[in-house]
Design an enzyme around this catalytic site. Sequence first.
Site, PDB file in Angstrom:
ATOM      1  N   HIS A 227      53.119  77.663 145.887  1.00 42.59           N
ATOM      2  CA  HIS A 227      52.991  78.240 147.237  1.00 42.59           C
ATOM      3  C   HIS A 227      54.318  78.024 147.961  1.00 42.59           C
ATOM      4  O   HIS A 227      55.277  77.474 147.388  1.00 42.59           O
ATOM      5  CB  HIS A 227      51.815  77.604 147.979  1.00 42.59           C
ATOM      6  CG  HIS A 227      51.827  76.102 147.955  1.00 42.59           C
ATOM      7  ND1 HIS A 227      52.776  75.354 148.626  1.00 42.59           N
ATOM      8  CD2 HIS A 227      51.034  75.205 147.317  1.00 42.59           C
ATOM      9  CE1 HIS A 227      52.547  74.075 148.419  1.00 42.59           C
ATOM     10  NE2 HIS A 227      51.505  73.950 147.626  1.00 42.59           N
TER      11      HIS A 227
ATOM     12  N   GLY B 278      55.253  75.941 150.053  1.00 43.64           N
ATOM     13  CA  GLY B 278      55.718  74.548 150.113  1.00 43.64           C
ATOM     14  C   GLY B 278      56.580  74.226 148.897  1.00 43.64           C
ATOM     15  O   GLY B 278      57.659  73.639 149.016  1.00 43.64           O
ATOM     16  N   HIS B 279      56.109  74.642 147.712  1.00 39.99           N
ATOM     17  CA  HIS B 279      56.922  74.427 146.496  1.00 39.99           C
ATOM     18  C   HIS B 279      58.240  75.184 146.597  1.00 39.99           C
ATOM     19  O   HIS B 279      59.296  74.682 146.193  1.00 39.99           O
ATOM     20  CB  HIS B 279      56.188  74.943 145.254  1.00 39.99           C
ATOM     21  CG  HIS B 279      54.940  74.192 144.910  1.00 39.99           C
ATOM     22  ND1 HIS B 279      53.685  74.762 144.995  1.00 39.99           N
ATOM     23  CD2 HIS B 279      54.747  72.933 144.448  1.00 39.99           C
ATOM     24  CE1 HIS B 279      52.783  73.874 144.600  1.00 39.99           C
ATOM     25  NE2 HIS B 279      53.396  72.764 144.272  1.00 39.99           N
TER      26      HIS B 279
ATOM     27  N   GLN C  76      46.691  62.238 135.427  1.00 39.75           N
ATOM     28  CA  GLN C  76      46.507  61.874 136.830  1.00 39.75           C
ATOM     29  C   GLN C  76      45.196  62.392 137.420  1.00 39.75           C
ATOM     30  O   GLN C  76      44.988  62.317 138.621  1.00 39.75           O
ATOM     31  CB  GLN C  76      47.705  62.310 137.665  1.00 39.75           C
ATOM     32  CG  GLN C  76      47.862  63.815 137.853  1.00 39.75           C
ATOM     33  CD  GLN C  76      49.210  64.160 138.477  1.00 39.75           C
ATOM     34  OE1 GLN C  76      50.247  64.072 137.826  1.00 39.75           O
ATOM     35  NE2 GLN C  76      49.212  64.558 139.736  1.00 39.75           N
TER      36      GLN C  76
ATOM     37  N   LYS D 163      56.887  65.672 151.319  1.00 36.01           N
ATOM     38  CA  LYS D 163      56.339  64.532 152.062  1.00 36.01           C
ATOM     39  C   LYS D 163      54.836  64.651 152.261  1.00 36.01           C
ATOM     40  O   LYS D 163      54.198  63.737 152.757  1.00 36.01           O
ATOM     41  CB  LYS D 163      57.015  64.446 153.436  1.00 36.01           C
ATOM     42  CG  LYS D 163      58.351  63.758 153.417  1.00 36.01           C
ATOM     43  CD  LYS D 163      58.736  63.427 154.853  1.00 36.01           C
ATOM     44  CE  LYS D 163      60.024  62.640 154.889  1.00 36.01           C
ATOM     45  NZ  LYS D 163      60.350  62.242 156.268  1.00 36.01           N
ATOM     46  N   LYS D 164      54.272  65.804 151.929  1.00 32.57           N
ATOM     47  CA  LYS D 164      52.821  65.915 152.061  1.00 32.57           C
ATOM     48  C   LYS D 164      52.140  64.847 151.209  1.00 32.57           C
ATOM     49  O   LYS D 164      51.147  64.258 151.615  1.00 32.57           O
ATOM     50  CB  LYS D 164      52.351  67.302 151.643  1.00 32.57           C
ATOM     51  CG  LYS D 164      50.852  67.358 151.621  1.00 32.57           C
ATOM     52  CD  LYS D 164      50.323  68.712 151.351  1.00 32.57           C
ATOM     53  CE  LYS D 164      48.864  68.601 151.045  1.00 32.57           C
ATOM     54  NZ  LYS D 164      48.625  68.029 149.714  1.00 32.57           N
TER      55      LYS D 164
ATOM     56  N   SER E 171      49.046  73.511 150.276  1.00 32.92           N
ATOM     57  CA  SER E 171      48.618  72.769 149.089  1.00 32.92           C
ATOM     58  C   SER E 171      48.017  73.762 148.093  1.00 32.92           C
ATOM     59  O   SER E 171      47.361  74.736 148.510  1.00 32.92           O
ATOM     60  CB  SER E 171      47.533  71.756 149.483  1.00 32.92           C
ATOM     61  OG  SER E 171      46.806  71.336 148.357  1.00 32.92           O
ATOM     62  N   SER E 172      48.232  73.497 146.814  1.00 34.38           N
ATOM     63  CA  SER E 172      47.626  74.379 145.803  1.00 34.38           C
ATOM     64  C   SER E 172      46.114  74.399 145.940  1.00 34.38           C
ATOM     65  O   SER E 172      45.460  75.408 145.674  1.00 34.38           O
ATOM     66  CB  SER E 172      47.999  73.909 144.398  1.00 34.38           C
ATOM     67  OG  SER E 172      49.402  73.939 144.247  1.00 34.38           O
ATOM     68  N   ARG E 173      45.549  73.265 146.342  1.00 36.03           N
ATOM     69  CA  ARG E 173      44.077  73.178 146.414  1.00 36.03           C
ATOM     70  C   ARG E 173      43.506  73.939 147.620  1.00 36.03           C
ATOM     71  O   ARG E 173      42.291  74.115 147.704  1.00 36.03           O
ATOM     72  CB  ARG E 173      43.622  71.720 146.416  1.00 36.03           C
ATOM     73  CG  ARG E 173      43.831  71.046 145.056  1.00 36.03           C
ATOM     74  CD  ARG E 173      43.186  69.676 144.977  1.00 36.03           C
ATOM     75  NE  ARG E 173      43.183  69.143 143.627  1.00 36.03           N
ATOM     76  CZ  ARG E 173      44.050  68.239 143.157  1.00 36.03           C
ATOM     77  NH1 ARG E 173      45.002  67.775 143.937  1.00 36.03           N
ATOM     78  NH2 ARG E 173      43.964  67.814 141.907  1.00 36.03           N
TER      79      ARG E 173
HETATM   80  O1  PAF Z   1      52.781  66.385 143.208  1.00 36.52           O
HETATM   81  C1  PAF Z   1      52.500  66.927 142.103  1.00 36.52           C
HETATM   82  O2  PAF Z   1      52.361  68.147 141.990  1.00 36.52           O
HETATM   83  C2  PAF Z   1      52.305  66.063 140.878  1.00 36.52           C
HETATM   84  O3  PAF Z   1      51.731  64.833 141.217  1.00 36.52           O
HETATM   85  C3  PAF Z   1      53.599  65.846 140.068  1.00 36.52           C
HETATM   86  C4  PAF Z   1      54.634  65.087 140.890  1.00 36.52           C
HETATM   87  C5  PAF Z   1      54.167  67.184 139.650  1.00 36.52           C
HETATM   88  C6  PAF Z   1      53.305  65.028 138.812  1.00 36.52           C
HETATM   89  O4  PAF Z   1      52.390  65.673 137.985  1.00 36.52           O
END
Ligand code: PAF
Length: 294
Positions: A42, A44-45, A69, A161-162, A198-200
Amino acid sequence: MSPGPLRPNPQPMLIAHTIEELRLHLGGTLRPAFVPTMGHLHDGHLALIDHARTLGDRSVASIFVNRLQFLPNEDFDSYPRTWEGDCAKLKARGCDVLFAPRESELYPEAQTVKVQPDPVLADILEGQFRPGFFTGVCTVVLKLLMAVFAGKARGVAVFGKKDYQQLMVIRQMVRQFALPIDVSGLVTQRAPDGLALSSRNSYLNEVERAEAVQLSLALRQLGREALAAASALPAHLPDLEAKAMDGLRQRGWQPDYLTVRRRQDLQSPQAGDPLVVLGAARLGQTRLIDNLEV
Ligand code: PAF
């Protein structure tokens, strides 16, 4: 290299699926500027990519949905994989190199050696509600950093920073392992109504999307109240935090935490400490996080 204006990028974006290809593509690069992501990109990225392009001689993004994760009950399987769209966005934004490893490339065997971040920082807040989350993050980030930066004198990695606590955990890892990498944190990008990108957010239905901004509003209000009570911190905080969580509950949210911490180490603040207000709450099936430095 100091930050400079974005330059046009006439080169096509190179894509690497293996570490070997990545290193070939990065041959001759002096200071890679790296943005790790899990895709479903999005604005933000894309702001992180823009920022990276001002910090290094070549920008590198990665897309990898990191199983390590996610808790077993979380959204690893349903996490949106939007490869074509992501590639188009990165190309249009002038990203130089995209690293998109398959799982078998990053984890060719079960990853039994893991990075255990400092529990004082990593087992609170997100780590309390998502046990093992930062172990998974640090493990993959270290592997990605080694893939991108091995053999380079120095580079820069860019994080939003999010994910405030994630940025702090990664800074600490990079510092304690003396990695030759600068870590740059970029201010949270927000939708016009204030919702943190956010992606979510794509999980939210229309009604939830309209409601979602209430998390950042609750953090803002909590921040104002904490500043007003600053001389009496930390005595007043539990009441202020409980009130903020109740406010969200009454609107139908399930908050995990809304809390005021000192910026330096995310521990409970004393009077005079610079503050950050952090929150995580579930709206329907979607868990959102946000924070504000106040
Ligand atoms: O912030 C994220 O999207 C993930 O935690 C990251 C840093 C790419 C690690 O998988």
